[in-house]
Write a protein that holds these residues in place. Sequence first.
Motif, PDB file in Angstrom:
ATOM      1  N   TYR A   1       0.839  -0.802   0.151  1.00  0.00           N
ATOM      2  CA  TYR A   1      -0.031  -0.094  -0.429  1.00  0.00           C
ATOM      3  C   TYR A   1       0.648   1.334  -0.351  1.00  0.00           C
ATOM      4  CZ  TYR A   1      -3.117   3.750   2.143  1.00  0.00           C
ATOM      5  OH  TYR A   1      -3.047   4.493   2.561  1.00  0.00           O
ATOM      6  N   MET A   2       0.539   2.637  -0.804  1.00  0.00           N
ATOM      7  CA  MET A   2       1.233   3.387  -0.814  1.00  0.00           C
ATOM      8  C   MET A   2       0.108   4.272  -1.706  1.00  0.00           C
ATOM      9  SD  MET A   2       2.836   3.734  -4.511  1.00  0.00           S
ATOM     10  CE  MET A   2       3.478   4.695  -4.234  1.00  0.00           C
ATOM     11  N   LYS A   3       0.973   5.242  -0.743  1.00  0.00           N
ATOM     12  CA  LYS A   3       0.530   7.274  -0.888  1.00  0.00           C
ATOM     13  C   LYS A   3       1.144   7.429  -1.846  1.00  0.00           C
ATOM     14  CE  LYS A   3      -2.782  10.070   2.165  1.00  0.00           C
ATOM     15  NZ  LYS A   3      -2.948  10.310   3.263  1.00  0.00           N
TER      16      LYS A   3
ATOM     17  N   LEU B   1      -9.306  -4.197  -1.197  1.00  0.00           N
ATOM     18  CA  LEU B   1     -10.126  -3.787  -2.441  1.00  0.00           C
ATOM     19  C   LEU B   1     -10.987  -3.307  -2.163  1.00  0.00           C
ATOM     20  CD1 LEU B   1      -8.798  -6.016  -5.488  1.00  0.00           C
ATOM     21  CD2 LEU B   1      -7.918  -3.653  -5.089  1.00  0.00           C
ATOM     22  N   HIS B   2     -12.121  -3.887  -2.056  1.00  0.00           N
ATOM     23  CA  HIS B   2     -13.146  -3.788  -1.200  1.00  0.00           C
ATOM     24  C   HIS B   2     -13.636  -2.385  -0.231  1.00  0.00           C
ATOM     25  CE1 HIS B   2     -17.493  -3.767   0.457  1.00  0.00           C
ATOM     26  NE2 HIS B   2     -16.705  -4.278   0.873  1.00  0.00           N
TER      27      HIS B   2
ATOM     28  N   ARG C   1      -2.327  -6.191 -11.640  1.00  0.00           N
ATOM     29  CA  ARG C   1      -1.667  -5.898 -10.365  1.00  0.00           C
ATOM     30  C   ARG C   1      -1.356  -4.586  -9.614  1.00  0.00           C
ATOM     31  NH1 ARG C   1       3.914  -5.778  -9.795  1.00  0.00           N
ATOM     32  NH2 ARG C   1       4.719  -4.882 -11.099  1.00  0.00           N
ATOM     33  N   PHE C   2      -1.903  -3.191 -10.439  1.00  0.00           N
ATOM     34  CA  PHE C   2      -1.968  -2.132  -9.747  1.00  0.00           C
ATOM     35  C   PHE C   2      -3.376  -1.589  -9.495  1.00  0.00           C
ATOM     36  CE2 PHE C   2       2.517  -2.600 -11.728  1.00  0.00           C
ATOM     37  CZ  PHE C   2       2.658  -2.424 -11.074  1.00  0.00           C
ATOM     38  N   TRP C   3      -3.634  -1.130  -8.298  1.00  0.00           N
ATOM     39  CA  TRP C   3      -4.767  -0.125  -8.244  1.00  0.00           C
ATOM     40  C   TRP C   3      -4.511   0.548  -7.416  1.00  0.00           C
ATOM     41  CZ3 TRP C   3      -3.863  -5.405  -7.150  1.00  0.00           C
ATOM     42  CH2 TRP C   3      -4.557  -6.237  -8.614  1.00  0.00           C
TER      43      TRP C   3
ATOM     44  N   GLY D   1      -2.694   3.860  -3.825  1.00  0.00           N
ATOM     45  CA  GLY D   1      -1.822   2.967  -4.355  1.00  0.00           C
ATOM     46  C   GLY D   1      -1.810   1.152  -3.575  1.00  0.00           C
ATOM     47  N   LEU D   2      -2.783   0.503  -4.478  1.00  0.00           N
ATOM     48  CA  LEU D   2      -2.232  -1.130  -4.185  1.00  0.00           C
ATOM     49  C   LEU D   2      -1.061  -1.394  -4.650  1.00  0.00           C
ATOM     50  CD1 LEU D   2      -6.032  -1.888  -2.802  1.00  0.00           C
ATOM     51  CD2 LEU D   2      -3.652  -1.261  -1.440  1.00  0.00           C
TER      52      LEU D   2
END
Length: 92
Positions: A6-8, A44-45, A60-62, A85-86
């Motif tokens: 998890y990134m911001k 994701l939910h 693989r990226f959200w 980001g995930l």
Amino acid sequence: MYKIIYMKADYEPWWEFEGWQEFVVSETEFEDRLQAEQFLKNLLHDFSLKYCKKQQKKDRFWAFWSENEAVYCDNCADDLQIYHGLIWQEVE
């Protein structure tokens, strides 16, 4: 091994600009693929409920965001969108 990151940051995770690791909020590792997939599915939910906008790349990226979450950039004299980001990684 499987890793969910998890990134911001002020850009989507698929760009992986140099130094992107500095924006990592958390990393969760799994030996079991099913456990990793379930963890990702739950994230994701949760993110879908929290942020009104979403985009996916390369399976693989959200990226998730809300237009009201921005940071002012002195160098560009403008607001920059903040993205949550995930990233799904398979580590050998």
